[in-house]
Design a protein around this motif. Structure first.
Motif, PDB file in Angstrom:
ATOM      1  N   ASN A   1       4.530   7.326   9.679  1.00  0.00           N
ATOM      2  CA  ASN A   1       5.101   7.562  11.005  1.00  0.00           C
ATOM      3  C   ASN A   1       4.078   8.118  11.989  1.00  0.00           C
ATOM      4  O   ASN A   1       4.406   8.416  13.143  1.00  0.00           O
ATOM      5  N   LEU A   2       2.821   8.265  11.500  1.00  0.00           N
ATOM      6  CA  LEU A   2       1.786   8.845  12.354  1.00  0.00           C
ATOM      7  C   LEU A   2       0.710   7.844  12.768  1.00  0.00           C
ATOM      8  O   LEU A   2       0.074   7.994  13.802  1.00  0.00           O
ATOM      9  N   HIS A   3       0.472   6.855  11.897  1.00  0.00           N
ATOM     10  CA  HIS A   3      -0.613   5.918  12.228  1.00  0.00           C
ATOM     11  C   HIS A   3      -0.468   4.617  11.438  1.00  0.00           C
ATOM     12  O   HIS A   3       0.514   4.430  10.719  1.00  0.00           O
ATOM     13  N   PHE A   4      -1.460   3.710  11.586  1.00  0.00           N
ATOM     14  CA  PHE A   4      -1.450   2.445  10.854  1.00  0.00           C
ATOM     15  C   PHE A   4      -1.763   2.734   9.389  1.00  0.00           C
ATOM     16  O   PHE A   4      -2.751   3.399   9.087  1.00  0.00           O
ATOM     17  N   VAL A   5      -0.959   2.218   8.492  1.00  0.00           N
ATOM     18  CA  VAL A   5      -1.193   2.458   7.063  1.00  0.00           C
ATOM     19  C   VAL A   5      -2.350   1.584   6.601  1.00  0.00           C
ATOM     20  O   VAL A   5      -2.369   0.379   6.854  1.00  0.00           O
TER      21      VAL A   5
ATOM     22  N   PRO B   1       0.838  -1.211   0.000  1.00  0.00           N
ATOM     23  CA  PRO B   1       0.000   0.000   0.000  1.00  0.00           C
ATOM     24  C   PRO B   1       0.862   1.246   0.000  1.00  0.00           C
ATOM     25  O   PRO B   1       2.033   1.191   0.394  1.00  0.00           O
ATOM     26  N   MET B   2       0.249   2.365  -0.425  1.00  0.00           N
ATOM     27  CA  MET B   2       0.987   3.630  -0.349  1.00  0.00           C
ATOM     28  C   MET B   2       1.261   3.952   1.137  1.00  0.00           C
ATOM     29  O   MET B   2       0.331   3.942   1.945  1.00  0.00           O
ATOM     30  N   PRO B   3       2.512   4.221   1.485  1.00  0.00           N
ATOM     31  CA  PRO B   3       2.837   4.385   2.913  1.00  0.00           C
ATOM     32  C   PRO B   3       2.501   5.777   3.441  1.00  0.00           C
ATOM     33  O   PRO B   3       3.337   6.475   4.014  1.00  0.00           O
ATOM     34  N   ARG B   4       1.225   6.159   3.276  1.00  0.00           N
ATOM     35  CA  ARG B   4       0.807   7.498   3.697  1.00  0.00           C
ATOM     36  C   ARG B   4       0.934   7.680   5.203  1.00  0.00           C
ATOM     37  O   ARG B   4       0.407   6.884   5.954  1.00  0.00           O
TER      38      ARG B   4
END
Ligand code: SAM
Length: 238
Positions: free
Chosen positions: A126-130, A120-123
């Motif tokens: 570093n902030l939440h579950f992708v 998946p796109m690693p949006r």
């Protein structure tokens, strides 16, 4: 083998189809997530120019979306053969809503499964579950079982593929295009050669490509002119 591609609102087009003519409805309708996502303070728009939230076809408010799904299931029930199947992709948070509507129209709920995207796109990683999953819901119509070509093999309610590769996007990009491997899995398991598959929210035509490849008759409906032309070209060239 017949392939029938229609540019129209799917409810209008389904009303023109005969009763009891479909062996599998395999479809991926709007998930009613665009308004929800727009109201969130995300930077997704910047990250992805081809983002579905901006595409305009998923903007209904919740009550209108429920009504549109209800109209879809009403027509699906009319065209479905007794013993036929439906696979409908859906956001996980909407699964119960869809099951309630489907049951009102005579569909028998079988399974909620997961499609997992391996890349998946690693949006905002570093902030939440992708986000890497979508649900699919399996129904049969008026019977408790239907065609299930497992040939003695065990199939999990979980399927894993990569996101749609660029080689499948040669004829135009669709923001929520499904990978061919994912669609083939269901067409193989739930239908036999020369049966008829309906995808009323056809998008770029993935279901049609697989039906043509696997000798299934196909009826595809798409509202958007550009996606419709992508689907026509893609299916013709496949
Ligand atoms: C989630 S996408 C389907 C993508 C498709 N599975 C693919 O692989 O390309 C949903 C599609 O439904 C279409 N759509 C939305 N409302 C529709 C309607 N009322 N009738 C027909 N198509 C509709 C949208 O334009 C969009 O292309």
């Amino acid at each position: 083998m017949a392939i029938d591609l229609i540019q129209s609102d799917c409810i209008q087009a389904m009303r023109q189809l005969d009763d009891n003519c479909i062996d599998l409805v395999l479809t991926d309708p709007p998930y009613n997530l665009a308004s929800f996502m727009k109201n969130r303070d995300t930077n997704l728009n910047k990250l992805r120019e081809n983002f579905f939230v901006n595409a305009g076809w998923d903007d209904m408010d919740f009550d209108d979306w429920i009504q549109s799904m209800d109209a879809f299931f009403e027509e699906a029930a009319r065209v479905a053969k007794k013993g036929s199947a439906m696979i409908i992709f859906m956001a996980i948070i909407k699964v119960e809503t869809i099951i309630r509507i489907a049951e009102r129209h005579g569909f028998y709920y079988k399974t909620t499964g997961i499609w997992h995207k391996t890349n998946p796109m690693p949006r905002n990683m570093n902030l939440h579950f992708v986000n890497s999953t979508e649900a699919w819901i399996y129904f049969t119509y008026k019977t408790r079982t239907g065609t299930f070509n497992n040939n003695g093999n065990l199939y999990h309610d979980f399927i894993e593929t990569s996101v749609t590769p660029n080689s499948e996007r040669r004829f135009g990009k669709h923001p929520t295009q499904k990978p061919e491997a994912l669609i083939q899995h269901f067409v193989e398991l739930l239908t036999n050669e020369n049966e008829c598959v309906l995808d009323p929210f056809m998008g770029s035509g993935t279901t049609g490509v697989i039906c043509k490849r696997m000798n299934r008759n196909f009826i595809g409906i798409e509202l958007d002119e550009n996606y419709y032309h992508t689907a026509v070209e893609r299916i013709n060239e496949s």
